[in-house]
Write an enzyme that holds these catalytic residues in place. Structure first.
Site, PDB file in Angstrom:
ATOM      1  N   SER A  44      -5.457   8.092   1.008  1.00 47.58           N
ATOM      2  CA  SER A  44      -5.660   6.716   0.552  1.00 47.58           C
ATOM      3  C   SER A  44      -6.717   6.669  -0.546  1.00 47.58           C
ATOM      4  O   SER A  44      -6.850   5.647  -1.234  1.00 47.58           O
ATOM      5  CB  SER A  44      -6.074   5.821   1.725  1.00 47.58           C
ATOM      6  OG  SER A  44      -7.162   6.378   2.428  1.00 47.58           O
ATOM      7  N   GLU A 179       0.294   4.431  13.043  1.00 42.64           N
ATOM      8  CA  GLU A 179      -0.002   3.377  12.074  1.00 42.64           C
ATOM      9  C   GLU A 179       1.063   2.279  12.089  1.00 42.64           C
ATOM     10  O   GLU A 179       2.272   2.568  11.996  1.00 42.64           O
ATOM     11  CB  GLU A 179      -0.111   3.982  10.664  1.00 42.64           C
ATOM     12  CG  GLU A 179      -0.402   2.921   9.604  1.00 42.64           C
ATOM     13  CD  GLU A 179      -0.916   3.479   8.287  1.00 42.64           C
ATOM     14  OE1 GLU A 179      -1.111   4.713   8.182  1.00 42.64           O
ATOM     15  OE2 GLU A 179      -1.124   2.665   7.364  1.00 42.64           O
TER      16      GLU A 179
HETATM   17  O1  KIV Z   1      -5.032   8.168   4.065  1.00 44.73           O
HETATM   18  C1  KIV Z   1      -5.443   7.440   4.968  1.00 44.73           C
HETATM   19  O2  KIV Z   1      -6.417   6.669   4.798  1.00 44.73           O
HETATM   20  C2  KIV Z   1      -4.766   7.470   6.254  1.00 44.73           C
HETATM   21  C3  KIV Z   1      -5.135   6.405   7.235  1.00 44.73           C
HETATM   22  C4  KIV Z   1      -4.386   5.177   6.893  1.00 44.73           C
HETATM   23  C5  KIV Z   1      -4.898   6.821   8.636  1.00 44.73           C
HETATM   24  O3  KIV Z   1      -3.930   8.285   6.481  1.00 44.73           O
END
Ligand code: KIV
Length: 268
Positions: A44, A179
């Site tokens: 992310s 998720e």
């Molecule tokens: O990349 C990320 O932040 C994640 C979370 C949403 C669990 O995989």
């Protein structure tokens, strides 16, 4: 620092696991100071730190660069690092090599892979000694296909997800992120598995929670997903602080006496 073997024990004891994403030295330092059980260097970071519109553009080099900074900022915290899009799908040998590379070069404690299509990679890398975290439900690397919406909302899809979670556990994962799924399904998976479930948008009946650092603190984010509750407002504090600084410069109130080297090097 927690060890991989602690996660199952925490589940057994009902000790809820706290996880937040961290992407750089300061967010890692803050999270370690706050006593989080574990940090996730999530892909992310493509959106929160690099300004892309999805995680798809994030590369192995990006993940290595950011994860090393997080390790420097949180030397005593268990760190999970995401495998980025495209690094574990083309062929299995390359995928295994990339997991080992990310683990070895970053000082991560575990590596996270999305989906149920990578069971053999989980088996091989766990056999090689790498703790692996699974990720089911909404898997952000697949949003081009699924969209950013709740997953497993029908009975059949829910039954399938339970089977997927069992398969990820059987392949050797040490925990699994769930998720954006209905909370009763998350509860069912949690009571079925012996490894901990970490929820994000999966309700309270899971073994731990993860949120994105920038969402928890409202830092550079405009819109928050339904499942996020912010606990601070860095956006407001940051803009106010920067505006006050700019105003002080314009008015020659900064630098002041305290922030100036006052040694005289010229005669009057
Ligand atoms: O990349 C990320 O932040 C994640 C979370 C949403 C669990 O995989």
């Amino acid at each position: 620092m927690k060890a991989t073997s602690d996660w199952k024990q925490m589940k057994r004891e009902g000790d809820r696991i706290t996880m937040v994403t961290a992407y750089d030295y300061p967010s890692a330092r803050q999270s370690e100071a706050a006593g989080l059980d574990t940090l996730l260097v999530g892909d992310s970071l493509g959106m929160t730190v690099l300004g892309y519109d999805s995680t798809v553009q994030v590369t192995m080099d990006d993940m290595i660069h950011h994860a090393k900074a997080v390790r420097r900022g949180a030397p005593d915290t268990y760190i999970v690092v995401d495998m980025p899009f495209g690094s574990y799908h083309a062929n299995e040998d390359d995928a295994v090599g990339n997991v080992l590379k990310l683990y070895q070069q970053t000082g991560a404690n575990a590596i996270k892979l999305e989906g149920v299509g990578c069971l053999d990679i989980i088996r091989r890398t766990v056999a090689a000694g790498v703790p692996i975290v699974g990720h089911l439900g909404l898997t952000p690397q697949s949003v081009g296909v699924t969209g950013f919406r709740m997953q497993a909302g029908t009975h059949d899809a829910a039954m399938q997800l339970i089977e997927d979670a069992k398969a990820v556990e059987a392949a050797g994962a040490c925990m699994v992120v769930l998720e954006a799924i209905p909370s009763d399904l998350a509860g069912k998976i949690t009571s079925t598995l012996s490894i901990p479930t970490i929820g994000i948008g999966a309700g309270v009946d899971v073994d731990g929670q993860v949120l994105v650092y920038h969402d928890v603190l409202q830092y550079g984010t405009d819109r928050l997903p339904k499942f996020v509750k912010p606990y601070a407002d860095f956006n407001t504090a940051g803009v106010e602080g920067l505006r006050a600084y700019a105003e002080a410069v314009k008015a020659a109130r900064f630098p002041d006496e305290d922030t100036t080297y006052k040694r005289k090097v010229f005669e009057e």
